[in-house]
Design an enzyme around this catalytic site. Structure first.
Site, PDB file in Angstrom:
ATOM      1  N   LYS A  68      -7.767   9.353 -27.853  1.00  0.00           N
ATOM      2  CA  LYS A  68      -7.852  10.002 -29.016  1.00  0.00           C
ATOM      3  C   LYS A  68      -9.375  10.727 -29.643  1.00  0.00           C
ATOM      4  O   LYS A  68      -9.239  11.972 -29.892  1.00  0.00           O
ATOM      5  CB  LYS A  68      -7.338   9.161 -30.279  1.00  0.00           C
ATOM      6  CG  LYS A  68      -5.968   9.167 -30.238  1.00  0.00           C
ATOM      7  CD  LYS A  68      -5.854   8.265 -31.480  1.00  0.00           C
ATOM      8  CE  LYS A  68      -3.921   8.159 -31.472  1.00  0.00           C
ATOM      9  NZ  LYS A  68      -3.164   7.423 -32.715  1.00  0.00           N
ATOM     10  N   LYS A 121       2.474  13.052 -23.972  1.00  0.00           N
ATOM     11  CA  LYS A 121       3.728  12.172 -25.011  1.00  0.00           C
ATOM     12  C   LYS A 121       4.263  12.912 -26.176  1.00  0.00           C
ATOM     13  O   LYS A 121       3.182  13.460 -26.146  1.00  0.00           O
ATOM     14  CB  LYS A 121       3.387  10.984 -25.027  1.00  0.00           C
ATOM     15  CG  LYS A 121       2.557  10.546 -26.275  1.00  0.00           C
ATOM     16  CD  LYS A 121       2.183   8.697 -27.026  1.00  0.00           C
ATOM     17  CE  LYS A 121       1.392   8.699 -27.968  1.00  0.00           C
ATOM     18  NZ  LYS A 121       1.693   8.548 -29.612  1.00  0.00           N
ATOM     19  N   LYS A 131       2.658  12.489 -33.280  1.00  0.00           N
ATOM     20  CA  LYS A 131       2.796  13.491 -34.466  1.00  0.00           C
ATOM     21  C   LYS A 131       1.354  14.109 -33.797  1.00  0.00           C
ATOM     22  O   LYS A 131       1.504  15.910 -34.973  1.00  0.00           O
ATOM     23  CB  LYS A 131       2.722  12.333 -35.432  1.00  0.00           C
ATOM     24  CG  LYS A 131       3.833  11.253 -36.261  1.00  0.00           C
ATOM     25  CD  LYS A 131       4.167  10.641 -36.602  1.00  0.00           C
ATOM     26  CE  LYS A 131       4.544   9.638 -36.548  1.00  0.00           C
ATOM     27  NZ  LYS A 131       3.491   8.624 -36.119  1.00  0.00           N
TER      28      LYS A 131
END
Ligand code: AQP
Length: 331
Positions: A116, A197, A200
């Site tokens: 991230k 994956k 959102k």
């Protein structure tokens, strides 16, 4: 410690958008199927959503939208506790204690943080520390089982390590939980980029939202990336796009992916069947969700009731932890 007859189950989900197919197949479907055999607590982890700066209007809409989608998907607030994390301050309180109990090295090894941090301009300290808050979320409820998608395995393992460390240092305080990973659907991949994956934050043509209308789902499956091998085999390494479609169809139908592979010789037919199975599963959820959103006051009432029930459990466990580390006098 828990005296419940059924295992205590806790899981969380971030209000960083609506629900996508990965959330549904990897987590929510499993929660719903176990409601009658478990003592389940589902938390909308809105504090976790703050690790990346967001527009407050969007955050407000996402919180309620996610509550509606979860209830529509079968998270029945009469058969479990459903609540918003920020409404129970014990999460932030135990979160700090867990941060002091986790090492810099452990948190640096979290693969989600490493991934991230590459995607944001501003790497908040919250993004780094959030697995410790997640550990607090779980430990506050004397949780036995944590049903999650495969991407959360490492975080639940850290939670176990922190619980064991705390218990060794300060005396038995926390139940050490175990993760439960769905046998199929635990890692739904992005349709446009099947080595990533579905998530959102990677919102794009490869994410199937439960709020997507039928035509949009059909279009996304039609355009799903496959390969040029022109044969349908279940091979996650060699044919990730095709394997993802087989995994999705398997999670919807209950037929093992390798068996499904034998019934197809064309990608087009597989994509069509996949789209149809997903639409059958998600269209009723979309409709129910829209109708629940017509009454936001009722959603607030449900979440408040859930928060009161959650607080009753969490306040006792927090007091136990605070007493054991010496910041609360024994009464
Ligand atoms: N693709 C997935 N396949 C299977 N399970 C998944 N989960 C998430 N993605 C998949 C599981 O859903 C639960 C809620 O996770 P979350 O709130 O972290 O969802 P997210 O979609 O991963 O959210 P974000 O905010 O968009 O995260 P990033 O930034 O990673 O993309 C969990 O049980 C999770 O395992």
């Amino acid at each position: 410690m828990t005296t419940a007859k059924h295992p205590r189950v806790f899981s969380g989900i971030q209000p960083t958008g609506g629900l996508h197919l990965g959330n549904l197949l990897g987590a929510v479907k499993g929660w719903v199927s176990q409601l009658d055999h478990t003592d389940t607590i589902i938390c909308i982890v809105d504090l976790h959503a703050l690790t990346v700066a967001r527009d407050p209007t969007e955050t407000r809409l996402n919180r309620l939208g996610l509550a509606a989608a979860l209830i529509a998907a079968g998270v029945d607030p009469d058969r479990c506790i459903l609540f918003m994390q920020s409404a129970v301050p014990e999460h932030a309180q135990l979160g700090w204690i867990m941060q002091c109990n986790a090492s810099f090295g452990e948190l640096s090894r979290m693969t989600q943080f490493k991934e991230k941090r590459e995607r944001v301009d501003f790497i908040s300290s919250g993004l780094f520390l959030y697995p410790a808050l997640q550990a607090a979320d779980i430990l506050l409820y004397d949780t036995d089982e944590v049903p999650v998608g495969d991407d959360q395995r490492q975080h639940v393992e850290l939670c176990r390590d922190l619980a064991i460390r705390f218990n060794n240092r300060y005396g038995r305080t926390f139940v050490v939980p175990r993760h439960v990973i769905a046998p199929v659907g635990a890692r739904v991949m992005d349709l446009a980029n099947p080595t990533n994956k579905m998530s959102k934050s990677l919102d794009g043509p490869g994410t199937i939202w439960l709020s997507d209308p039928v035509a949009s789902i059909e279009k996304k499956f039609k355009r799903a990336v496959t390969d040029s091998l022109d044969s349908v085999t279940y091979d996650r390494e060699g044919q990730p796009g095709v394997a993802n479609l087989l995994d999705i169809l398997s999670a919807c139908t209950g037929t093992p992916p390798a068996d499904l592979a034998r019934s197809y010789d064309q990608y087009g037919a597989l994509k069509l069947d996949c789209a149809a199975a997903v639409i059958e599963l998600v269209e009723p959820i979309r409709q129910r969700s829209l109708s629940l959103l017509q009454d936001p006051a009722e959603l607030d009432r449900i979440l408040n009731t859930g928060a009161n029930r959650a607080k009753e459990i969490a306040s006792k466990v927090l007091a136990r932890a605070q007493t054991h580390i010496g910041i609360l006098e024994r009464s």
